[in-house]
Enzyme design. Structure first.
Site, mmCIF file in Angstrom:
data_model
loop_
_atom_site.group_PDB
_atom_site.id
_atom_site.type_symbol
_atom_site.label_atom_id
_atom_site.label_comp_id
_atom_site.label_asym_id
_atom_site.label_seq_id
_atom_site.Cartn_x
_atom_site.Cartn_y
_atom_site.Cartn_z
ATOM 1 N N CYS A 163 1.130 -0.879 -0.051
ATOM 2 C CA CYS A 163 -0.057 -0.120 -0.207
ATOM 3 C C CYS A 163 0.727 0.933 0.034
ATOM 4 O O CYS A 163 1.500 1.469 1.165
ATOM 5 C CB CYS A 163 -0.528 0.041 0.547
ATOM 6 S SG CYS A 163 -1.571 1.548 1.651
ATOM 7 N N CYS A 193 -0.895 4.289 2.574
ATOM 8 C CA CYS A 193 -0.738 4.154 3.413
ATOM 9 C C CYS A 193 -0.204 2.735 4.030
ATOM 10 O O CYS A 193 0.554 2.200 3.517
ATOM 11 C CB CYS A 193 -1.741 4.635 4.671
ATOM 12 S SG CYS A 193 -3.326 3.806 3.452
ATOM 13 N N SER A 194 -0.639 1.598 4.572
ATOM 14 C CA SER A 194 -0.802 0.690 4.994
ATOM 15 C C SER A 194 -1.317 -0.199 4.885
ATOM 16 O O SER A 194 -1.766 -0.736 6.524
ATOM 17 C CB SER A 194 -0.216 0.889 6.836
ATOM 18 O OG SER A 194 -1.014 1.111 7.133
ATOM 19 N N CYS A 195 -2.649 -0.128 3.847
ATOM 20 C CA CYS A 195 -3.844 -1.205 3.492
ATOM 21 C C CYS A 195 -2.917 -2.439 3.837
ATOM 22 O O CYS A 195 -2.462 -2.745 2.937
ATOM 23 C CB CYS A 195 -4.504 -0.984 2.905
ATOM 24 S SG CYS A 195 -5.540 0.154 2.673
#
Lengths: 231, 208
Positions: free
Chosen positions: B108, B111-113
């Site tokens: 991602c 962000c940090s999906c």
């Protein structure tokens, strides 16, 4: 350019440092608390996932870069709590953080507090993003498309969007249709969910990078219909 | 510490992040907006109940059961829900299969999906600037950081999780595992192999 969080393709970051597979989930207690406080506050229902992502992205570039991961979370959460009227700046000031000072007034949102016994159900329920939509899919699998350029939100100046800069203007192919999903560009700014078709779009690495590692490499991004135009 | 180059509300809290979290928790608890017992429950869930062991069971089953594999590729959300894996950050699942000619990796960049119900909370490297910035542009160099080398003729497909769809990689089943049951197979499947930064090793090849 848009914002500092949009870093795909950036140069100069150095090696990726793998962590041990059996390492702790949270390397510090406060990381765990930061995650839990963030999820518990989300349950108050004063914002949606797109608003909360945008709150992190709106940190100043120096803060976003200087903060560690959960520092970003907790700082953006604090900003959001004040912006959405859950807390006041006075609540955050020094006197407000001293323990033992009871608050005589019942907070209007206290009835929405996430209780321990509801946690499992709330986490299991999640928050699906698919919605029925009147917007019909314009593209089908295999069709050639081009991404919006510039990458910035077309809806709100400097607003939230999920089109990374590295794909702006790039030509790719529809890989699959995911159905119709909430449009973050609208939902992050209280402009409604505005659901529309969402596609996985396939790009040749050579379309995105001047020096791709391999001629057959690809990158696939999930992109909304309004990010795309037919070729 | 570089801090708070803005008039944002967060600058009113202590700069030390541990104290910042504590201060916020204190204020919210006193106002009856969060319940510390609920926080403990959330932490316990992601520390002890939900993690890569879930994804490993899905992969082992896909390797062992052609019907399940087909269902997974057709509609992963439904197939993993049937096994009891669903909820926050796993509402829309897609699985992608590695083959001798194609290696998949998940990131991602924005962000940090990450697919929480199947893999839990992402490791620090997945959330790092270096991984987010580099893997879309130079996946093989990133794999080298993990000690992984792909065959010359294997292409890489990197999936950038820019929406609410979450991806899980089905790594290739190693040769020499024909006699193993689902539990033994699941034990071979590592978290990183389901993100695409590792390959699954046969037990006899695994580093001691």
């Amino acid at each position: 350019m848009t914002r500092v969080h949009d870093m795909g393709g950036r140069f100069g970051d150095g090696p990726v440092i793998p962590d041990p597979a059996e390492g702790p989930v949270f390397t510090a207690d406060w990381h765990a608390r930061a995650l839990a406080v963030t999820l518990a506050c989300g349950a108050l229902g004063q914002w949606n996932i797109d608003i909360s992502r945008h709150a992190r992205e709106r940190l100043s570039p120096q803060d976003y870069t200087g903060f560690s991961y959960y520092e970003i979370w907790i700082s953006a959460l604090t900003d959001l709590l004040v912006e959405r009227g859950v807390l006041t700046r006075a609540d955050l000031s020094d006197q407000g953080t001293k323990t033992g000072q009871g608050d005589d007034t019942v907070h209007p949102l206290a009835g929405r507090m996430l209780k321990a016994e509801a946690v499992v159900a709330v986490l299991a329920q999640g928050g699906p993003a698919n919605r029925d939509s009147d917007t019909a899919p314009k593209f089908s699998a295999g069709q050639a498309v081009r991404c919006r350029h510039p990458a910035e939100s077309g809806l709100v100046d400097g607003g939230h969007t999920r089109l990374p800069v590295y794909a702006a203007g790039a030509r790719g192919y529809i890989h699959r249709l995911h159905g119709t999903h909430v449009l973050p560009d609208s939902n992050a700014h209280d402009l409604g969910e505005a659901p529309e078709p969402l596609y996985a779009v396939r790009f040749a690495a050579s379309e995105l990078w001047a020096h791709p590692e391999h001629r057959d490499d690809q990158v696939i991004l999930d992109l909304w219909q309004s990010y795309l135009e037919p070729l | 510490m570089p801090h708070d180059h803005s008039d944002h509300a967060h600058a009113l809290l202590p700069p030390d992040p541990a104290l910042r979290v504590k201060a916020l928790e204190t204020i919210l608890t006193r106002k009856g907006l969060i319940d510390p017992a609920a926080l403990n429950e959330i932490i316990d869930t992601y520390q002890n109940k939900i993690g890569p062991q879930n994804g490993a069971k899905v992969v082992a089953r896909a390797w062992s059961d052609p019907g399940f594999r087909a269902a997974l590729l057709q509609d992963a959300t439904a197939a993993v829900s049937d096994l009891g894996y669903f909820g926050r950050q796993g509402e829309h699942m897609v699985v992608v299969e590695n083959t001798p000619s194609l290696h998949n990796m998940i990131v991602c960049t924005l962000c940090s999906c990450y697919p929480w119900p199947l893999l839990g909370i992402p490791p620090a490297w997945y959330k790092s600037d270096a991984y987010r910035a580099r893997v879309v542009r130079e996946p093989r160099k990133v794999l080298a950081d993990f000690g992984v080398t792909l065959p010359q003729d294997t292409a890489v497909r990197v999936w950038d999780s820019t929406a609410e769809v979450r991806y899980l990689v089905i790594p290739m089943r190693p040769a020499g595992t024909e006699g193993l049951d689902i539990e033994a197979l699941a034990a071979l499947v590592t978290r990183d192999s389901m993100i695409g930064t590792a390959l699954v090793q046969c037990p006899s090849q695994a580093p001691k």
